[in-house]
Design a protein around this motif. Structure first.
Motif, short mmCIF file in Angstrom:
data_model
loop_
_atom_site.label_atom_id
_atom_site.label_comp_id
_atom_site.label_asym_id
_atom_site.label_seq_id
_atom_site.Cartn_x
_atom_site.Cartn_y
_atom_site.Cartn_z
N ILE A 151 57.29 82.33 44.36
CA ILE A 151 58.25 81.50 45.10
C ILE A 151 58.45 82.05 46.51
CG2 ILE A 151 60.66 80.77 45.19
CD1 ILE A 151 60.64 80.73 42.16
N LEU A 152 58.61 83.38 46.59
CA LEU A 152 58.84 84.00 47.90
C LEU A 152 57.62 83.82 48.81
CD1 LEU A 152 60.73 87.24 46.88
CD2 LEU A 152 61.63 85.22 48.01
N LEU A 153 56.45 84.00 48.24
CA LEU A 153 55.25 83.84 49.05
C LEU A 153 55.11 82.40 49.54
CD1 LEU A 153 52.59 85.98 47.15
CD2 LEU A 153 53.65 86.42 49.34
N GLY A 154 55.45 81.45 48.65
CA GLY A 154 55.39 80.05 49.05
C GLY A 154 56.32 79.79 50.23
N MET A 155 57.51 80.36 50.16
CA MET A 155 58.46 80.14 51.26
C MET A 155 57.97 80.80 52.53
SD MET A 155 62.27 79.88 49.93
CE MET A 155 62.58 78.88 51.33
N LEU A 156 57.35 81.99 52.37
CA LEU A 156 56.83 82.68 53.56
C LEU A 156 55.79 81.81 54.25
CD1 LEU A 156 56.51 85.25 55.29
CD2 LEU A 156 54.64 85.90 53.77
N SER A 157 54.88 81.22 53.44
CA SER A 157 53.84 80.44 54.14
C SER A 157 54.41 79.16 54.72
CB SER A 157 52.64 80.17 53.23
OG SER A 157 53.06 79.82 51.95
N GLY A 170 52.17 75.57 51.13
CA GLY A 170 53.24 76.53 50.81
C GLY A 170 54.19 75.97 49.78
N PHE A 171 54.53 74.71 49.96
CA PHE A 171 55.45 74.07 49.01
C PHE A 171 54.84 74.04 47.61
CE2 PHE A 171 56.51 70.12 46.79
CZ PHE A 171 57.84 70.36 46.53
N LEU A 172 53.53 73.75 47.56
CA LEU A 172 52.88 73.68 46.25
C LEU A 172 52.87 75.05 45.58
CD1 LEU A 172 49.98 71.26 47.10
CD2 LEU A 172 51.83 70.89 45.49
N GLY A 173 52.65 76.10 46.39
CA GLY A 173 52.71 77.45 45.83
C GLY A 173 54.08 77.74 45.25
N GLU A 215 56.23 75.61 44.18
CA GLU A 215 56.43 74.78 43.00
C GLU A 215 55.76 75.41 41.78
OE1 GLU A 215 54.39 72.40 41.32
OE2 GLU A 215 56.17 71.68 40.26
N ASN A 216 54.57 76.00 42.01
CA ASN A 216 53.90 76.69 40.92
C ASN A 216 54.74 77.86 40.42
OD1 ASN A 216 51.73 75.20 40.43
ND2 ASN A 216 50.28 76.43 41.64
N GLY A 217 55.37 78.56 41.37
CA GLY A 217 56.24 79.67 40.98
C GLY A 217 57.34 79.17 40.07
N VAL A 218 57.96 78.03 40.43
CA VAL A 218 59.04 77.47 39.61
C VAL A 218 58.51 77.13 38.22
CG1 VAL A 218 60.64 75.56 39.39
CG2 VAL A 218 60.26 76.60 41.61
N PHE A 219 57.30 76.56 38.18
CA PHE A 219 56.72 76.18 36.89
C PHE A 219 56.50 77.42 36.02
CE2 PHE A 219 53.12 75.30 34.13
CZ PHE A 219 53.56 74.15 33.52
N LEU A 220 55.95 78.46 36.66
CA LEU A 220 55.69 79.69 35.91
C LEU A 220 57.00 80.26 35.38
CD1 LEU A 220 53.65 81.76 35.02
CD2 LEU A 220 53.92 82.93 37.18
N LEU A 221 58.05 80.19 36.20
CA LEU A 221 59.35 80.71 35.78
C LEU A 221 59.84 79.97 34.55
CD1 LEU A 221 61.34 82.79 36.87
CD2 LEU A 221 62.57 80.95 37.99
#
Lengths: 193, 594
Positions: free
Chosen positions: A112-118, A131-134, A136-142
């Motif tokens: 999630i943090l990396l997605g926000m960074l990009s 970046g948003f898709l990254g 979103e993947n973090g949220v899914f993994l969570l």
């Protein structure tokens, strides 16, 4: 994903990430069909459809396939490392009781943090979508790690949501290009009161 | 739920629907709004008198429901008459929104604490704002003030109710925060002293029936909230009681003095509302401190009385051609019935003995005098007697001035000569409220019986006073008399037409209260003389400067400057916005850093 200069490589990496996520979902499914189904949809939508759509988008837009960023590659790699460190450090306090895969929670936070960074550091609209898709993947993994699978409808809803968001973003990027002649969000500065 | 209340809510909903489908549908208002008022009155009184304990309608909620019902009963017929003078398009919107507003107020009484309550509370504020905004550009300042106040009130309530919802959080010190939120939220709505500034701006610009509903009904819900909050958040800490008493008493004196410097008929009524509300808050605060039954009696009784007489006065103000006191005058000839209703309302509001306002003051005196003696801080409460006395006197002056300037004397402008009396429905609405007020004044035990009130003999006092007054009139009438205008220097005689007096020789609205205003250092009356030409008569412009308002303006200016500084953050760069979100997320994550 933070350190690559080429958009093509970025999209391929994203597809790979989704395949891995889908595999993880299969692994955690333990033969329950809703989770298997969710994994399949994930594989199909995010692993195949969205990357293809993004490639097509880049082709149609006719912009350079280079990532433009405020930060140099070494600096963004360094920052990415720091963020992953933060994610791992604080991640353990977000583990709920009965989490299926407690080890994945810090990883999801880092994603999630990396997605926000990009999103915050890249200049092109397409890269912000990435970046948003990254994120979103973090949220899914969570969600995958914390619970024993969300209800099927929510999973599907989230997956479709992401897809719809990407399609919408694509349309918007087209409009941005026809209106402004570029897709550089750093040059758009009128969003203020 | 009680079938009566259900039917009443259905009535209100039907009225809104009709206004949409068959505009303007104002003809149904006596039935829908008035009928629902009757049902609510019956349901509420039933619950109050029986001392009901169940949810959602317990005794306290029942009391307020009866109060709202009585108001709707009066406003319903009146509104039909009033809206028939509006353009159909506007009347339609008003006939649509007003029943919803009325229903939202009822909903607030039935809602449990939590999101349902907040939703209805905000809905009520929003509908009130919309109705006020229909007044157009004239009402802009007032409706904005109303909106801002309801934001402030909402902020306090959100804080308090969300904290309450997480019961696990209720550890040491947090209850203070909850009560601070409650006092801010409900206090703003109930015009607690420094937060009252919205009320005198908002109520005069609203149309008269809406002012009656706001002043009689909506602001009472703030008091209801503070009373009810005891069930939600436990007994209040001591500082809440002291705060309410101190601010309430100070606010009552301030509001009356400021009302004396007000030129707007409805503005004076609004300041009088602020005064009553602050006294009620003081009574509630004193009840929190001492648990004395007198304060509880005063608190409940005066709310019913205030709703009725303020409703009566505000509805009566709808018949006035203009609102400025310095352009009214002599209206008792053109508007005899309105003048009579308003006179009754003014008598009650001024707290004259046989009427309801007096009983309230009597209970307040009893309560403050019975404060425990000794070394404790609560013995200071005895000082409240002085404030109540001052307030009573000022209220009397205020209403003498209001009624005298508007209804007695000679018309001060041509508009004042064009006033037209209201038709049957309007009179019916006023008559209902007046009848209820008289009933309440003569038989207060009928309402207060659940509290088992100690009471002076009301009816004998009433009869004695009537007899005394009647005897006085008879005694004066028996003597031979000569009719002439005061200060006329004998100019007026049967063979001479007219009088040497002109309407301009009557006391001016501010001139009348100038002497009294000198007593209050926080108000200053300034006269500006200007002359257009050498020989032109000088023009006098009177201006009231009020320390509180000056402070308010400065505060607003400072806040605006601060807001502009914050706006710099909004540079327009998408990346900056994204970065800010990112940093916020990092900050939130930092909270769990261990």
């Amino acid at each position: 994903m933070v350190g690559r200069k080429s958009l093509d490589a970025l999209i391929r990496l994203y597809a790979l990430q989704n395949v891995l996520l889908a595999l993880l979902a299969f692994g955690l499914a333990q033969g329950e069909w809703p989770l298997v189904l969710a994994g399949l949809v994930l594989l199909l939508l995010k692993g195949v459809l969205i990357p293809r759509y993004l490639f097509w988008l880049l082709e149609r837009l006719g912009v350079s396939h280079e990532v433009e960023s405020y930060l140099s590659i070494p600096l963004s790699l360094l920052l990415g490392g720091v963020l992953v460190g933060i994610g791992l450090r604080v991640g353990s306090s977000f583990v709920l009781e009965g989490a299926q895969l407690p080890e994945a929670v810090p990883v999801a936070l880092s994603l999630i943090l990396l997605g926000m960074l990009s999103m915050a550091s890249r200049k092109k609209a397409v890269t912000q979508v990435m970046g948003f898709l990254g994120l979103e993947n973090g949220v899914f993994l969570l969600a995958l790690a914390e619970t024993h699978g969300l209800p099927l409808f929510i999973e599907l809803g989230v997956a479709l949501d992401a897809f719809a968001a990407v399609v919408l973003a694509g349309v918007l990027i087209f409009r941005i290009r026809t209106t402004f002649g570029h897709i550089d969000t750093a040059r758009m500065r009128d969003l203020k009161g | 739920m009680n079938p009566l209340i259900e039917t009443a809510l259905i009535f209100l909903g039907m009225q809104s629907l009709l206004a949409l489908l068959r505009p303007p549908a104002t003809g149904f208002l006596p039935l829908s709004l008035g009928g629902s008022g009757l049902l609510l009155l019956l349901a509420g009184l039933g619950a109050w008198l029986a001392g009901a304990r169940g949810t959602p309608l317990d005794a306290a909620a029942g009391f307020y429901m009866a109060l709202l019902g009585a108001l709707y009963l009066g406003v319903g017929p009146y509104l039909r008459e009033y809206l028939s003078h509006h353009e159909p398009s506007r009347a339609r919107l008003e006939a649509f929104l007003l029943p919803l507003f009325a229903a939202a107020m009822v909903g607030v009484l039935l809602a449990p604490p939590g999101y349902a309550f907040l939703f209805l509370w905000e809905g009520m504020a929003l509908l009130g704002y919309l109705l006020m905004a229909l007044e157009g550009p004239d009402g802009l300042a007032g409706s904005r003030a109303f909106f801002l106040a309801s934001r402030l009130s909402g902020a306090g309530l959100f804080l308090a109710l969300i904290l309450l919802a997480h019961k696990g959080l209720r550890v040491g010190g947090l209850e203070h925060l909850v009560w601070a939120g409650l006092v801010l939220g409900f206090g703003t709505k109930a015009a607690l002293f420094p937060l009252h500034a919205w009320l005198p701006k908002a109520h005069p610009v609203a149309m008269s029936p809406l002012s009656a509903l706001l002043s009689g009904g909506m602001v009472k819900l703030g008091l209801y909230g503070l009373y009810r909050a005891q069930d939600w958040a436990g007994p209040p800490p001591e500082w809440v009681g002291w705060l309410l008493v101190a601010l309430g008493l100070a606010g009552a004196v301030y509001a009356l003095a400021r009302g004396l410097a007000e030129e707007d008929y409805k503005g004076v009524l609004a300041y009088s509302s602020v005064e009553n509300l602050n006294l009620l808050l003081a009574a509630l605060g004193a009840y929190f401190l001492l648990k004395s039954p007198f304060f509880l009696l005063a608190f409940f009784f005066q709310q019913a009385a205030h709703a009725l007489f303020k409703g009566l006065l505000f509805l009566g103000s709808g018949a006035l051609p203009v609102r400025e006191l310095s352009r009214l005058g002599g209206l008792h000839r053109l508007l005899p019935r309105t003048a009579a209703w308003s006179f009754l309302g003014a008598l009650a509001a001024a707290g004259l003995p046989p009427l309801a306002g007096f009983l309230f003051e009597w209970y307040l005196y009893q309560g403050f005098l019975a404060a425990p003696r000794g070394a404790g801080a609560s013995s200071l409460l005895v000082l409240g007697v002085g404030v109540v006395a001052l307030v009573g006197a000022l209220a009397a002056v205020s209403y003498v001035r209001l009624f005298g300037l508007a209804f007695l004397g000679q018309p001060r402008s041509t508009q004042a000569m064009t006033a037209r009396e209201m038709g049957g429905f309007g009179q019916l609405g006023l008559g209902v409220l007046a009848g209820l007020l008289l009933g309440l004044s003569l038989f207060p035990t009928a309402l207060l019986s659940p509290l088992k009130p100690p009471l002076y003999p009301v009816l004998p006092l009433f009869l004695a006073l009537m007899g005394l007054g009647g005897g006085l009139v008879y005694w004066v009438r028996r003597k031979p008399q000569r009719v002439y205008d005061p200060w006329d220097c004998g100019f007026h005689s049967p063979d001479l037409q007219g009088s040497a007096l002109t309407p301009q020789m009557q006391p001016h609205a501010l001139g009348y209260s100038e002497q009294l205003l000198r007593l209050f250092p926080f108000l200053e009356l300034k006269a500006h003389l200007s002359r257009e030409e050498m020989l032109a008569p000088p023009k006098v412009r009177l201006e009231v400067s009020d320390w509180l308002e000056v402070m308010e303006t400065r505060l607003t200016r400072g806040y605006t400057a601060l807001a502009h500084q914050v706006q710099r953050l909004q540079s327009g760069s998408l990346h900056l916005y994204l970065l800010l979100q990112f940093l916020t997320l990092l900050l939130v994550l930092g909270v769990v850093w261990r």
